[in-house]
Design a protein around this motif. Structure first.
Motif, short mmCIF file in Angstrom:
data_model
loop_
_atom_site.label_atom_id
_atom_site.label_comp_id
_atom_site.label_asym_id
_atom_site.label_seq_id
_atom_site.Cartn_x
_atom_site.Cartn_y
_atom_site.Cartn_z
N PRO A 178 0.75 -1.25 0.02
CA PRO A 178 0.13 -0.15 0.03
C PRO A 178 0.91 1.28 0.00
O PRO A 178 2.26 1.31 0.55
CB PRO A 178 -0.78 -0.17 1.59
N ALA A 179 0.26 2.40 -0.56
CA ALA A 179 0.98 3.68 -0.49
C ALA A 179 1.21 4.17 0.94
O ALA A 179 0.30 3.94 1.59
CB ALA A 179 0.05 4.73 -1.41
N ASP A 180 2.18 4.93 1.12
CA ASP A 180 2.28 5.40 2.28
C ASP A 180 1.70 6.99 2.36
O ASP A 180 2.11 7.85 2.05
CB ASP A 180 3.89 5.72 2.57
N LEU A 181 0.28 6.89 2.65
CA LEU A 181 -0.52 7.89 2.47
C LEU A 181 -0.02 9.00 3.44
O LEU A 181 -0.15 10.40 3.01
CB LEU A 181 -2.04 7.39 2.86
N ASP A 182 0.50 8.79 4.86
CA ASP A 182 0.69 9.92 5.58
C ASP A 182 2.03 10.56 4.69
O ASP A 182 2.05 12.08 4.54
CB ASP A 182 1.40 9.56 6.94
N ALA A 183 2.75 10.02 4.19
CA ALA A 183 4.08 10.71 3.40
C ALA A 183 3.41 11.36 2.09
O ALA A 183 3.95 12.48 1.83
CB ALA A 183 5.14 9.74 3.03
N ALA A 184 2.50 10.92 1.39
CA ALA A 184 1.76 11.44 0.17
C ALA A 184 0.91 12.85 0.61
O ALA A 184 1.19 13.72 0.04
CB ALA A 184 0.73 10.48 -0.12
N TYR A 185 0.38 12.71 1.84
CA TYR A 185 -0.24 14.07 2.16
C TYR A 185 0.66 14.95 2.59
O TYR A 185 0.62 16.17 2.53
CB TYR A 185 -1.31 13.67 3.42
N SER A 186 1.59 14.52 3.31
CA SER A 186 2.67 15.56 3.71
C SER A 186 3.22 16.17 2.31
O SER A 186 3.69 17.28 2.41
CB SER A 186 3.75 14.76 4.44
N LEU A 187 3.73 15.25 1.43
CA LEU A 187 4.27 15.89 0.17
C LEU A 187 3.27 16.91 -0.46
O LEU A 187 3.74 17.95 -1.08
CB LEU A 187 4.46 14.92 -0.76
N VAL A 188 1.83 16.77 -0.42
CA VAL A 188 1.04 17.54 -0.92
C VAL A 188 0.94 19.04 -0.49
O VAL A 188 0.97 19.89 -0.97
CB VAL A 188 -0.48 17.05 -1.01
N GLU A 189 0.84 18.80 1.12
CA GLU A 189 0.87 20.05 1.80
C GLU A 189 2.11 21.00 1.80
O GLU A 189 1.95 21.96 1.41
CB GLU A 189 0.96 19.63 3.26
N GLU A 190 3.38 20.05 1.52
CA GLU A 190 4.41 20.96 1.38
C GLU A 190 4.59 21.47 0.01
O GLU A 190 4.92 22.74 0.10
CB GLU A 190 5.73 19.82 1.49
N LEU A 191 4.22 21.10 -1.14
CA LEU A 191 4.36 21.36 -2.56
C LEU A 191 3.09 22.57 -2.34
O LEU A 191 3.49 23.74 -3.29
CB LEU A 191 4.03 20.20 -3.52
N LEU A 192 1.97 22.36 -1.80
CA LEU A 192 0.93 23.45 -2.08
C LEU A 192 1.21 24.60 -1.26
O LEU A 192 0.83 25.82 -1.90
CB LEU A 192 -0.46 22.88 -1.69
#
Length: 207
Positions: free
Chosen positions: A164-178
């Motif tokens: 499964p994808a690491d969703l915590d890391a994915a959300y953190s990436l989105v937040e950082e980039l946005l």
């Protein structure tokens, strides 16, 4: 759960336009011959209820609103998502040892509507050894969110493991980039984060 998480993303400060817009449950079947050679990948997409409703409404289908289609309506719907524009890769990405595995153009395998949800299935031919094949379903722009559902089927002397994808890391990436993107530019220059939300399917073979 993934739908709720997407709502959380949409509420991030500075988020100009909600992503994703379309939610698709995805099933994958990998076809392998008896010698362990890859023959192709079958993909089924089940569209969310809102998108399914919009599509059927636009096409003038299911006018009685019972969530089912007549045979003639299914024939009209069949292939609606197979007319891919140039450069579109189908949001199914395959690699082996870090190199891209080419998947052929989609071959329609039918469409059905159950409980108001549209499911279309297509097959994409491929070649080479199946062992070590890695498959991910994602839209790089995250306009469409793909969720892998059910077990990944494998025909032939192989099996599939899903990480499964690491969703915590994915959300953190989105937040950082946005946060680093001005709100006025968020839609036009939305970061390509789709792969971060993708489960990883790896095929291993015994022969």
């Amino acid at each position: 759960m993934r739908f709720l998480s997407a709502l959380v993303i949409a509420l991030l400060p500075g988020f100009a336009a909600a992503h994703p817009h379309v939610f698709v449950d995805t099933k994958i079947r990998v076809v392998v011959d008896n010698a362990g050679r890859l023959e192709g990948v079958e993909i089924s997409w089940t569209y969310d209820d809102f998108y399914s409703l919009l599509l059927m409404s636009d096409m003038g289908l299911d006018n009685d609103g019972d969530g089912r289609l007549r045979d003639d309506e299914l024939r009209r719907l069949d292939g609606f998502d197979m007319n891919w524009i140039e450069g579109y890769l189908g949001d199914t990405h395959a690699t082996r040892d870090g190199s891209t595995v080419t998947l052929g153009p989609p071959q329609g395998r039918g469409v059905r509507v159950e409980r108001g949800l549209i499911t279309s299935t297509h097959f994409r031919a491929a070649s080479g050894p199946a062992d070590g094949l890695v498959v991910k379903a994602y839209d790089p722009t995250f306009y469409t969110a793909y969720s892998l559902v059910g077990a990944v089927e494998v025909e032939g002397p192989c099996a599939a493991q899903v990480v499964p994808a690491d969703l915590d890391a994915a959300y953190s990436l989105v937040e950082e980039l946005l946060y680093a993107t001005p709100a006025a530019q968020a839609e036009d220059s939305y970061p390509e984060v789709g792969e971060a939300f993708a489960d990883t399917v790896t095929v291993t073979c015994t022969s």
